[in-house]
Design a protein around this motif. Sequence first.
Motif, short mmCIF file in Angstrom:
data_model
loop_
_atom_site.label_atom_id
_atom_site.label_comp_id
_atom_site.label_asym_id
_atom_site.label_seq_id
_atom_site.Cartn_x
_atom_site.Cartn_y
_atom_site.Cartn_z
N GLY A 13 0.80 -1.21 0.00
CA GLY A 13 0.00 0.00 0.00
C GLY A 13 0.83 1.26 0.00
O GLY A 13 2.06 1.24 0.19
N TYR A 14 0.13 2.35 -0.21
CA TYR A 14 0.73 3.68 -0.20
C TYR A 14 -0.21 4.60 0.57
O TYR A 14 -1.42 4.57 0.36
N ARG A 15 0.36 5.41 1.47
CA ARG A 15 -0.49 6.28 2.28
C ARG A 15 0.21 7.58 2.61
O ARG A 15 1.44 7.68 2.53
N ALA A 16 -0.61 8.55 2.96
CA ALA A 16 -0.11 9.88 3.30
C ALA A 16 -0.69 10.30 4.64
O ALA A 16 -1.80 9.90 5.01
N THR A 17 0.07 11.12 5.36
CA THR A 17 -0.35 11.63 6.66
C THR A 17 -0.57 13.12 6.57
O THR A 17 0.28 13.86 6.08
N ILE A 18 -1.74 13.56 7.04
CA ILE A 18 -2.09 14.98 7.12
C ILE A 18 -2.43 15.25 8.57
O ILE A 18 -3.48 14.81 9.05
N ASN A 19 -1.56 15.96 9.27
CA ASN A 19 -1.66 16.05 10.73
C ASN A 19 -1.65 14.63 11.29
O ASN A 19 -0.74 13.88 11.01
N LYS A 20 -2.68 14.22 12.01
CA LYS A 20 -2.73 12.86 12.53
C LYS A 20 -3.60 11.94 11.67
O LYS A 20 -3.75 10.76 11.98
N LEU A 21 -4.19 12.49 10.62
CA LEU A 21 -5.03 11.71 9.73
C LEU A 21 -4.17 10.97 8.72
O LEU A 21 -3.25 11.52 8.14
N VAL A 22 -4.49 9.71 8.51
CA VAL A 22 -3.79 8.88 7.53
C VAL A 22 -4.78 8.43 6.47
O VAL A 22 -5.84 7.86 6.78
N LEU A 23 -4.46 8.71 5.21
CA LEU A 23 -5.28 8.30 4.07
C LEU A 23 -4.42 7.47 3.13
O LEU A 23 -3.27 7.83 2.86
N GLY A 24 -4.96 6.36 2.64
CA GLY A 24 -4.15 5.52 1.78
C GLY A 24 -4.97 4.58 0.94
O GLY A 24 -6.20 4.52 1.02
N VAL A 25 -4.26 3.82 0.12
CA VAL A 25 -4.86 2.79 -0.71
C VAL A 25 -4.01 1.53 -0.59
O VAL A 25 -2.78 1.62 -0.47
N GLU A 26 -4.67 0.38 -0.58
CA GLU A 26 -3.96 -0.87 -0.34
C GLU A 26 -4.52 -1.99 -1.22
O GLU A 26 -5.74 -2.11 -1.39
N ALA A 27 -3.62 -2.80 -1.78
CA ALA A 27 -3.99 -3.97 -2.56
C ALA A 27 -3.53 -5.22 -1.84
O ALA A 27 -2.51 -5.21 -1.14
N ASP A 28 -4.30 -6.31 -1.97
CA ASP A 28 -3.91 -7.54 -1.30
C ASP A 28 -4.31 -8.75 -2.13
O ASP A 28 -5.22 -8.70 -2.96
N ILE A 29 -3.61 -9.85 -1.89
CA ILE A 29 -3.93 -11.16 -2.44
C ILE A 29 -4.01 -12.12 -1.28
O ILE A 29 -3.25 -12.02 -0.32
N GLU A 30 -4.97 -13.07 -1.38
CA GLU A 30 -5.25 -13.93 -0.24
C GLU A 30 -5.63 -15.31 -0.73
O GLU A 30 -6.32 -15.47 -1.76
N PHE A 31 -5.21 -16.34 0.01
CA PHE A 31 -5.56 -17.72 -0.30
C PHE A 31 -6.25 -18.32 0.91
O PHE A 31 -5.82 -18.12 2.05
N GLY A 32 -7.32 -19.07 0.66
CA GLY A 32 -8.07 -19.63 1.77
C GLY A 32 -8.70 -20.95 1.41
O GLY A 32 -8.73 -21.36 0.23
N ASP A 33 -9.28 -21.64 2.43
CA ASP A 33 -9.88 -22.94 2.21
C ASP A 33 -11.21 -23.10 2.94
O ASP A 33 -11.64 -24.23 3.23
N ALA A 34 -11.90 -21.98 3.26
CA ALA A 34 -13.19 -22.09 3.93
C ALA A 34 -14.19 -22.80 3.01
O ALA A 34 -14.31 -22.47 1.82
N GLU A 35 -14.92 -23.78 3.57
CA GLU A 35 -15.82 -24.58 2.75
C GLU A 35 -16.94 -25.13 3.63
O GLU A 35 -16.73 -25.48 4.78
N TRP A 36 -18.14 -25.20 3.08
CA TRP A 36 -19.25 -25.86 3.75
C TRP A 36 -19.96 -26.79 2.76
O TRP A 36 -19.84 -26.64 1.55
N SER A 37 -20.72 -27.73 3.32
CA SER A 37 -21.44 -28.68 2.46
C SER A 37 -22.79 -29.02 3.08
O SER A 37 -22.98 -28.92 4.30
N HIS A 38 -23.70 -29.42 2.22
CA HIS A 38 -25.04 -29.86 2.61
C HIS A 38 -25.26 -31.22 1.97
O HIS A 38 -25.26 -31.36 0.74
N VAL A 39 -25.43 -32.26 2.81
CA VAL A 39 -25.63 -33.63 2.34
C VAL A 39 -27.01 -34.09 2.79
O VAL A 39 -27.27 -34.21 3.99
N ALA A 40 -27.89 -34.34 1.82
CA ALA A 40 -29.26 -34.73 2.12
C ALA A 40 -29.88 -35.34 0.86
O ALA A 40 -29.17 -36.01 0.10
N ASN A 41 -31.18 -35.11 0.61
CA ASN A 41 -31.79 -35.61 -0.61
C ASN A 41 -31.28 -34.86 -1.84
O ASN A 41 -31.45 -35.33 -2.97
N ARG A 42 -30.70 -33.71 -1.64
CA ARG A 42 -29.92 -33.02 -2.65
C ARG A 42 -28.64 -32.52 -1.98
O ARG A 42 -28.67 -32.08 -0.83
#
Length: 808
Positions: free
Chosen positions: A460-489
């Motif tokens: 990211g990149y950010r700037a400080t104006i007095n005590k205020l901080v304004l910025g922009v940030e990019a991210d990439i993330e990998f995950g494995d959250a998963e749920w399932s429903h096992v029934a008649n369908r």
Amino acid sequence: MKAPSYLGILICSGLTSVATVSTSTADEITGDVQSTVEFDAGISVAEQYTDNVFLTSNDRRSDFITTVSPWANVSIEVGDFKLQADASVEIGRFMDNPRENYEDYELGTDARYRLNQELFVFGGVDYSWGHEDRSSPDDVNGLTPTKLREGSGYLGFGGLINEKSFRFGVNLRNLDFDDTTASGGANINNDDRDRLMTEIGGRFGVAKTEHGEVFVQGIYNQRKYDTAVDDFGYQRSSEGIQAEVGYKGRMGNLTGEVVAGVLSQNYDDVRFDTVTIPTFGADLIWRTGPATQVTFAVERTIEETTTFGAPAYVSTSSGARIRHRIAQNMSLVGYFYLTENDYQDIDRSDTVTETGVSLRYHINPRLYLNADYDFQQRLSDVAGAEFDEHRIYLGFGTELQPSYKEGAGKLASFDSTEFYIGGQVGDSVLQTKLDGPRGGGGNLTAEFGDRGLIAGAFAGYRATINKLVLGVEADIEFGDAEWSHVANRNFSVKRSDSFGLSGIAGFRTVGGNLIYGRFGVSTAEFESHYQQGGNQVAINDREIGFNVGIGAEFPLGRGFSGRMEYQIRAFDDYQIGAPLGGGNDDNFANIEAVARFGLLYKFGEEDIVDVEPVNYSGFYAGAQFGHGTLQSDNSGPRPAALPAPAFTLNTTRSGQGFTPGVLAGYGYQVGSYYFGGEAEFELSSVGWDIERSPVGRIYSVEKIGAIGASLRVGYVVNDSVLIYGRAGFVRSKFNTNYQFAGNTVDQNDYLTGLRYGGGVEFSISQNLNLRLDYTYTDYDSHQVNYGSGVDQFDTSESLFRVGLNYKL
């Protein structure tokens, strides 16, 4: 779409030029009477984007909206007489949903006349031509928004008696709702919502203090509906009373008033119970410094509703708004409000969250630019009543009166800028809201979900104006959250990689710590599978959504900083079924709650910050507020319903909610090491529900509250920031409501859970610490016997909390 914006540009240009020559304030003295006339006017033009026009849980629709909002006000003061008049217009045009277009108008005036030094009279009238917002709990879901005309007026007198204040007044408010059209073309009657509300009340000071006054106040109200009986056969007219005692005054930098008392409303319909509740409220302003003001509001009221079977709902709301003037030509506003709507005589409770941030930058004293972000969410224990919405505004405006004097103060400029990179790990809870057809003309609304680990990187990149901080940030993330429903369908959803781009706004506290909020865009890949009979479908697609979050960052030295944050993400919904497109598809809407712990490195010269060491030893007490998710592994037999055979259900259900609470503990610090114990008490609305209508199972699990105790072990970094882990036990109350085949079970269970997690804590002022805390709790399982079978639930909870601790 372009025409309103072009018109706005022309009008703005005209007003700007007029402002330079025509703004006037006239002061005339005739004899001993001084008269003053002040006039101001302006216009703003904004382009908005919403990701949920109709505020639905599923089948969301996004759109762009152009708004043009002119306004004007005039103030006249002649001797002891004061008059204020206001007029405003807002015109909204939707790009893809023109039926949502609106034109709202509002006129108002109020006056006050001082008869002598101890007596004055006041009054006013307001009238508006508007529309009912789609977020209204009484919205009838017409093809077009319900048009609404509202008129109100008030009259009264007040003054001083023996240096104690008093006020007496009458207020009238008339609501007139237009009919609208349903999706099938039928007329939706709204005449049974039209009503006149009358209030008569007084307020009297009873005791003076050094910095304020104790008062009592009482109000009698009458709510008279134009139609004696509504479309559901209920008589909704009522009358009620409100009695309160309060205090208005000042304590240091805090000013305002607090009240407590009782509210009662009695209804004409004998089937409705009289609603009597304790009430409390606050309206406080805290001036933390010359450039910062925080407003706190708490209110409890009995509100009207036309919901079937309910006479009213009790609305309890609280929140805060902070306004910070960064420079004379730049200001930032942030807010957070939480409202609990508890419907009377029926089983429904809604929790509404509203939060946002607004940045205004003045190009010159009369012309400004606005950038706003708003998020609202409704959680409900009624299936299908939930929604969330992200809305972004970009606009500009002008006004006749200058907002500041040129050359009188410092203009906004960057004090420093920095580029940073980092890595993070965390915990993700994936939740999917399902809405789809079942059986012959039936429908299923349900919530599923489960948790998983994530890891990623950001820059990211950010700037400080007095005590205020304004910025922009990019991210990439990998995950494995998963749920399932096992029934008649069988069906399932798995979240894999995601990318995000966010704006960040925050404040530096003592010691260089950063408290920030984020809002932005996320895109994630979802693998969805659906199997019914001999048909199978797999969809691997990337969905776009919005995220909103809060976090804290703390320096570790040598350019490194740690961070902890929490995000809520909502993604576009999609259709899935087997076969796909066969007319019986389900709609899936994915939501994600993510806690992340990161380490970042800032390039460039490191800022030298004076850090005052913080000692965490001693007793402390505080309050905390959290957002959590509840996951329940749900299993149970499903008997044969010809032609379908019997089967066993195995799935994981999930829902969200909020958790306020209090805490107290003791800590002991040895060098940089910390050891402590803590007790906590919390209330909760975290839960999930499922409803198959018009026939089928309707059941839900909700956490009501908990008490607990834990041990905390941590390490103090940079002499001021405590990073800790925690483990302990909680005893929680859960309510399970189960309806099937004419049987209803309403069951309360007290379950013990092992709670563990961690967090970060640092000082924001003398004796006052801020903490961010994330925990996972694994509860004992419980069962529900609904007569023709038994369902089992194995429940866990992921909970993020923000707390304030006061060192005793």
